[in-house]
Write a protein that holds these residues in place. Sequence first.
Motif, PDB file in Angstrom:
ATOM      1  N   ASP A 131       0.860  -1.178   0.000  1.00 48.76           N
ATOM      2  CA  ASP A 131       0.000   0.000   0.000  1.00 48.76           C
ATOM      3  C   ASP A 131       0.899   1.232   0.000  1.00 48.76           C
ATOM      4  OD1 ASP A 131      -1.728   2.084   0.481  1.00 48.76           O
ATOM      5  OD2 ASP A 131      -2.910   1.001   1.980  1.00 48.76           O
TER       6      ASP A 131
ATOM      7  N   ASP B  45       0.267   4.334  -0.547  1.00 45.27           N
ATOM      8  CA  ASP B  45      -0.274   5.471   0.201  1.00 45.27           C
ATOM      9  C   ASP B  45       0.005   5.321   1.694  1.00 45.27           C
ATOM     10  OD1 ASP B  45      -1.218   6.698  -2.067  1.00 45.27           O
ATOM     11  OD2 ASP B  45      -3.213   5.784  -1.931  1.00 45.27           O
ATOM     12  N   ALA B  46      -0.112   4.100   2.197  1.00 45.83           N
ATOM     13  CA  ALA B  46       0.171   3.865   3.617  1.00 45.83           C
ATOM     14  C   ALA B  46       1.645   4.112   3.922  1.00 45.83           C
ATOM     15  CB  ALA B  46      -0.217   2.436   4.000  1.00 45.83           C
TER      16      ALA B  46
ATOM     17  N   LEU C 229       3.623   6.152   2.293  1.00 40.89           N
ATOM     18  CA  LEU C 229       3.841   7.598   2.239  1.00 40.89           C
ATOM     19  C   LEU C 229       3.329   8.288   3.495  1.00 40.89           C
ATOM     20  CD1 LEU C 229       2.963   8.341  -1.504  1.00 40.89           C
ATOM     21  CD2 LEU C 229       5.220   8.227  -0.442  1.00 40.89           C
ATOM     22  N   ARG C 230       2.195   7.806   4.020  1.00 41.16           N
ATOM     23  CA  ARG C 230       1.687   8.376   5.274  1.00 41.16           C
ATOM     24  C   ARG C 230       2.651   8.102   6.421  1.00 41.16           C
ATOM     25  NH1 ARG C 230      -3.261   6.499   3.153  1.00 41.16           N
ATOM     26  NH2 ARG C 230      -3.152   4.580   4.406  1.00 41.16           N
ATOM     27  N   GLN C 231       3.218   6.914   6.431  1.00 34.56           N
ATOM     28  CA  GLN C 231       4.184   6.560   7.476  1.00 34.56           C
ATOM     29  C   GLN C 231       5.431   7.435   7.371  1.00 34.56           C
ATOM     30  OE1 GLN C 231       5.462   2.488   7.316  1.00 34.56           O
ATOM     31  NE2 GLN C 231       6.578   2.591   9.248  1.00 34.56           N
TER      32      GLN C 231
ATOM     33  N   MET D 282       5.564  10.411   6.095  1.00 31.14           N
ATOM     34  CA  MET D 282       5.173  11.762   6.486  1.00 31.14           C
ATOM     35  C   MET D 282       5.138  11.898   8.006  1.00 31.14           C
ATOM     36  SD  MET D 282       1.711  13.914   5.519  1.00 31.14           S
ATOM     37  CE  MET D 282       2.098  13.812   3.773  1.00 31.14           C
ATOM     38  N   ARG D 283       4.568  10.903   8.689  1.00 32.45           N
ATOM     39  CA  ARG D 283       4.529  10.953  10.146  1.00 32.45           C
ATOM     40  C   ARG D 283       5.933  10.930  10.728  1.00 32.45           C
ATOM     41  NH1 ARG D 283       0.099   7.413   9.465  1.00 32.45           N
ATOM     42  NH2 ARG D 283       1.471   5.601   9.796  1.00 32.45           N
ATOM     43  N   SER D 284       6.799  10.104  10.142  1.00 35.68           N
ATOM     44  CA  SER D 284       8.179  10.030  10.615  1.00 35.68           C
ATOM     45  C   SER D 284       8.894  11.360  10.438  1.00 35.68           C
ATOM     46  CB  SER D 284       8.926   8.930   9.860  1.00 35.68           C
ATOM     47  OG  SER D 284      10.284   8.896  10.230  1.00 35.68           O
TER      48      SER D 284
ATOM     49  N   GLU E  76       7.502  14.352  10.268  1.00 38.94           N
ATOM     50  CA  GLU E  76       6.931  15.313  11.212  1.00 38.94           C
ATOM     51  C   GLU E  76       7.466  15.086  12.621  1.00 38.94           C
ATOM     52  OE1 GLU E  76       2.803  14.615  10.630  1.00 38.94           O
ATOM     53  OE2 GLU E  76       2.626  16.012   8.929  1.00 38.94           O
TER      54      GLU E  76
END
Length: 240
Positions: free
Chosen positions: A25, A27-28, A30-32, A34-36, A38
């Motif tokens: 996934d 998108d998942a 990329l979200r991970q 992004m959280r890292s 941030e």
Amino acid sequence: MSAEPVGGDVNSMSLYPFLTSSEVDVDAVLRQVMRSTEDKAREIIALRGEVLERDRSELIACSASMAERFRQGGRLLTFGNGGSSTDAQDMASMFLHPGPDSTALPAFGLTSDIAVVTALSNDVGFDVVFARQIGAFGRRDDIAAGLSTSGNSANLLSAFDEAKRRGLLTIGIAGDRGGKMAESESIDHLFVVPSSSVHRIQEAQTTLYHALWELTVLALASNADTENGSAARSFQEELG
């Protein structure tokens, strides 16, 4: 995806979906990421704030001492190993090539001449690669600034000892708990970034020597503009 795995564990593969044949996934992922990113940004902001709060007075005192050395004709000698070598050269370049609105100050990095570094390392020993240069080039009014993430580099400790013997102003920038640099009596001003992450340490150290440069420039300006005191006030207010 049809590409076969090229090595590494499952977790590392999930960060590089184009290397694995399994369905990922994206998108998942990329979200991970992004959280890292941030989380890291929040961490370094908090760390810089902690260093500023703790070392505010020391930064001002150190930059005032640096300004006095520069006024007396002193030069800045910087040194470090690995990534800290790059930071040391960046620190020297900042003082020497500050931009169109600031006066250049004499500075050079002791790792810039690779012939000298490799000759000393090969013929004498890596532990003296900075101390020998300070012994050859260092003058009483100079400034010796060494950077290390661990604070344990033997060649930095030897360099500080040699610089102290010769009367140079000595500045150490370390990480974690300061290592052996925190135990050295040869360092006049020591700044320690309290983190176990090499990445966060180096990011905060970069901020530290940027602040030292700016405050040193302000200290020099305050001496040249004592009649109205505006630069002196800016110097004291720079850190809030």
